[in-house]
Write an enzyme that holds these catalytic residues in place. Structure first.
Site, PDB file in Angstrom:
ATOM      1  N   HIS A 147       0.844  -1.204   0.000  1.00  0.00           N
ATOM      2  CA  HIS A 147       0.000   0.000   0.000  1.00  0.00           C
ATOM      3  C   HIS A 147       0.883   1.261   0.000  1.00  0.00           C
ATOM      4  O   HIS A 147       0.940   1.995   0.988  1.00  0.00           O
ATOM      5  CB  HIS A 147      -0.880  -0.047   1.246  1.00  0.00           C
ATOM      6  CG  HIS A 147      -2.039   0.889   1.261  1.00  0.00           C
ATOM      7  ND1 HIS A 147      -2.005   2.144   0.726  1.00  0.00           N
ATOM      8  CD2 HIS A 147      -3.279   0.736   1.780  1.00  0.00           C
ATOM      9  CE1 HIS A 147      -3.169   2.733   0.920  1.00  0.00           C
ATOM     10  NE2 HIS A 147      -3.970   1.897   1.560  1.00  0.00           N
ATOM     11  N   GLU A 155      -0.567   1.250  -5.546  1.00  0.00           N
ATOM     12  CA  GLU A 155      -0.292   0.012  -4.820  1.00  0.00           C
ATOM     13  C   GLU A 155      -0.244  -1.203  -5.757  1.00  0.00           C
ATOM     14  O   GLU A 155      -1.161  -1.406  -6.545  1.00  0.00           O
ATOM     15  CB  GLU A 155      -1.391  -0.234  -3.779  1.00  0.00           C
ATOM     16  CG  GLU A 155      -1.720   0.983  -2.940  1.00  0.00           C
ATOM     17  CD  GLU A 155      -3.031   0.821  -2.194  1.00  0.00           C
ATOM     18  OE1 GLU A 155      -3.360  -0.338  -1.817  1.00  0.00           O
ATOM     19  OE2 GLU A 155      -3.730   1.820  -1.984  1.00  0.00           O
TER      20      GLU A 155
END
Length: 285
Positions: free
Chosen positions: A155, A260
């Protein structure tokens, strides 16, 4: 000849600071296997970490590169984004080589994880920093006797000077799930200009992506390439949602963009004894 890198402390938590001989560096916490910093050789910090983030055991850090496992967002019965980002990881090795610096961290199931997700697993997070590049590899092995499914993501919060100066290239023609509108769409144009509340999962991303930041007198081009991950998430909360986040200053949505490496649409299934590997390569051009 390689030399070991000792543990250090960052915000009261155990950390490893990798420094390659050419001056490139990266910092990773044992808490969450959380990558906090990446400074390419001759460059500046590439990741955003919120100044209001909690650095506390059992709590995720806002920014850097959290490891999402075994569930993405609220797509399942577990806590949001799973448990890997808030668990203590073990340091396997950390060393400086002739032209790079490396670290490997490991997370395995325990009584607490088995209470919410009844599977035996082993995750390994490997980092390599050198020159203008950072490689982050995540591996998962099924250590149990039954198959399991999982979703995962790295992330990554990329620091930017101003959201208005940022764009993402390489998404043209791809289908994506727009979580804001709750509808499947197709990216029609080559250039994605982030505005407002942006929350998209792009499917079957095969080619490298390029984060561009075009200021009045400066230009930054960051190439983002992944292997083993099928999807890519592009996320920014926008002004209204950022103001509702307790661990981010209200105006800081303008200072980061998340891109991500992820596998979400089709979760990964591992049979007993099987392994999966995904990698994200970041290069400042």
């Amino acid at each position: 000849m390689s030399k070991p890198i000792p543990l250090s402390r960052h915000q009261g938590l155990d950390a490893i600071k990798l420094e390659s001989p050419d001056g490139a560096s990266a910092t990773v916490l044992l808490h969450g296997g959380h990558v906090l910093s990446w400074v390419p050789a001759g460059g500046v910090e590439q990741f955003y970490v919120s100044p209001d983030s909690a650095f506390a055991l059992g709590q995720p850090v806002r920014g850097g590169v959290p490891v999402i496992f075994p569930q993405f967002s609220a797509r399942g019965p577990l806590q949001r984004h799973g448990f890997a980002r808030s668990k203590p990881w073990q340091l396997v090795m950390a060393e400086q080589g002739a032209d790079d610096a490396l670290a490997v961290l490991r997370l395995t199931d325990d009584a607490a994880t088995r209470m919410v997700w009844p599977h035996a697993f082993e995750l390994e997070l490997s980092l390599r920093v050198s020159g203008r590049s950072l490689q982050i590899e995540l591996a998962c092995e099924n250590k149990g006797e039954q198959a399991f499914d999982f979703s995962t993501a790295l992330h990554s919060y990329f620091a930017i000077n101003d959201l208005d100066e940022a764009s993402v290239q390489g998404l043209a023609g791809l289908h994506y799930w727009d979580a804001v509108a709750a509808v499947e769409k197709q990216q029609r144009v080559e250039l994605l200009l982030p505005t407002g509340d942006l929350d998209r999962i792009y499917h079957q991303v095969k080619e490298p992506l390029l984060l561009r930041e075009q200021g009045i007198s400066t230009e930054r081009r960051l190439q983002i390439q992944h292997q083993g991950f099928d999807d890519a998430v592009v996320w920014n909360p926008g002004a209204e949602k950022c103001a509702a986040l307790a661990d981010v200053p209200d105006a800081d949505y303008r200072k980061f963009l998340c891109i991500e490496a992820a596998t979400i649409e089709h979760p990964i299934r591992l049979q007993a004894g099987e392994s999966w590997v995904g990698r994200q390569d970041l290069t400042l051009l």
